[in-house]
Design a protein around this motif. Structure first.
Motif, PDB file in Angstrom:
ATOM      1  N   THR A  20      22.418  69.886 -63.337  1.00 33.37           N
ATOM      2  CA  THR A  20      21.629  70.604 -64.095  1.00 33.37           C
ATOM      3  C   THR A  20      22.272  71.577 -65.348  1.00 33.37           C
ATOM      4  N   VAL A  89      12.063  63.396 -62.932  1.00 33.85           N
ATOM      5  CA  VAL A  89      11.535  64.785 -62.892  1.00 33.85           C
ATOM      6  C   VAL A  89      12.216  65.514 -63.849  1.00 33.85           C
ATOM      7  N   TRP A  90      13.716  65.106 -64.307  1.00 34.04           N
ATOM      8  CA  TRP A  90      14.131  66.004 -65.311  1.00 34.04           C
ATOM      9  C   TRP A  90      13.617  65.746 -66.684  1.00 34.04           C
ATOM     10  N   LEU A  93      10.461  67.762 -66.781  1.00 35.16           N
ATOM     11  CA  LEU A  93      10.733  69.185 -66.902  1.00 35.16           C
ATOM     12  C   LEU A  93      11.366  69.519 -67.961  1.00 35.16           C
ATOM     13  N   SER A  94      12.482  68.960 -68.778  1.00 34.11           N
ATOM     14  CA  SER A  94      12.936  69.202 -69.764  1.00 34.11           C
ATOM     15  C   SER A  94      12.096  69.112 -70.974  1.00 34.11           C
ATOM     16  N   TYR A  96       8.619  69.452 -70.889  1.00 30.73           N
ATOM     17  CA  TYR A  96       7.780  70.343 -70.937  1.00 30.73           C
ATOM     18  C   TYR A  96       8.230  71.533 -71.238  1.00 30.73           C
ATOM     19  N   MET A 108      15.239  77.164 -69.809  1.00 29.53           N
ATOM     20  CA  MET A 108      13.970  77.138 -68.816  1.00 29.53           C
ATOM     21  C   MET A 108      13.923  78.108 -68.010  1.00 29.53           C
ATOM     22  N   ALA A 112      11.667  77.308 -62.598  1.00 24.95           N
ATOM     23  CA  ALA A 112      11.612  75.628 -62.719  1.00 24.95           C
ATOM     24  C   ALA A 112      12.946  75.102 -62.282  1.00 24.95           C
ATOM     25  N   TYR A 116      13.730  72.623 -59.344  1.00 22.42           N
ATOM     26  CA  TYR A 116      14.303  71.346 -59.371  1.00 22.42           C
ATOM     27  C   TYR A 116      15.722  71.244 -58.688  1.00 22.42           C
TER      28      TYR A 116
END
Length: 148
Positions: A20, A89-90, A93-94, A96, A108, A112, A116
């Motif tokens: 991450t 999901v990454w 998420l990234s 969004y 971020m 969040a 994650y």
């Protein structure tokens, strides 16, 4: 019932945290380069778009690879769910929070990132991995030729 494997959860947490950090840093630096390119070419409407798209695609491709490689380096197998779900999901998420990352000093939201990390840790710990109890039959005998 197999014992809980805390080491696998810990390895998953380390792997997800490092992956991450690497992907978030890549996006931050890449988006900064895209902003600089756009500022240098104010006349071009598409200035910085290539850098932006390349950075986003690189982050989305890099995350599943880092999850797979990190768990492999730590000698854990059975990471398919972590790699597939964690990578997807990454990307969501990234995607969004792109606007949050794509500003000077932007990142971020911490909540969040923590969510994650917790999801990735749970996915890593849930995998079958290298369990010693898989190597035994229900009666507790090690694998091998049958005893005579």
């Amino acid at each position: 019932m197999p014992a809980m494997r805390y080491a696998r959860f810990a390895k998953g947490a380390v792997t997800v945290a490092l992956a991450t950090a690497a992907c978030h840093s890549l996006m931050y630096a890449g988006f900064a380069g895209a902003r600089e390119s756009a500022a240098a070419n104010e006349d071009d409407m598409w200035a910085g778009a290539f850098e932006f798209l390349l950075t986003t695609a690189a982050s989305w491709i890099l995350m599943p690879f880092l999850l797979w490689a990190g768990m492999g380096i730590l000698r854990e197998s059975g990471n398919t769910v972590l790699v597939l779900v964690g990578g997807t999901v990454w990307a969501v998420l990234s995607g969004y929070f792109t606007d949050d990352i794509d500003r000077a000093g932007g990142h971020m939201p911490v909540l969040a990132l923590v969510a994650y990390l917790l999801l990735g840790t749970a996915l890593a710990g849930a995998g079958p991995g290298n369990r010693p109890d898989h190597a035994r039959d229900p009666e507790g005998r090690p694998p091998g030729p049958p005893a005579r």
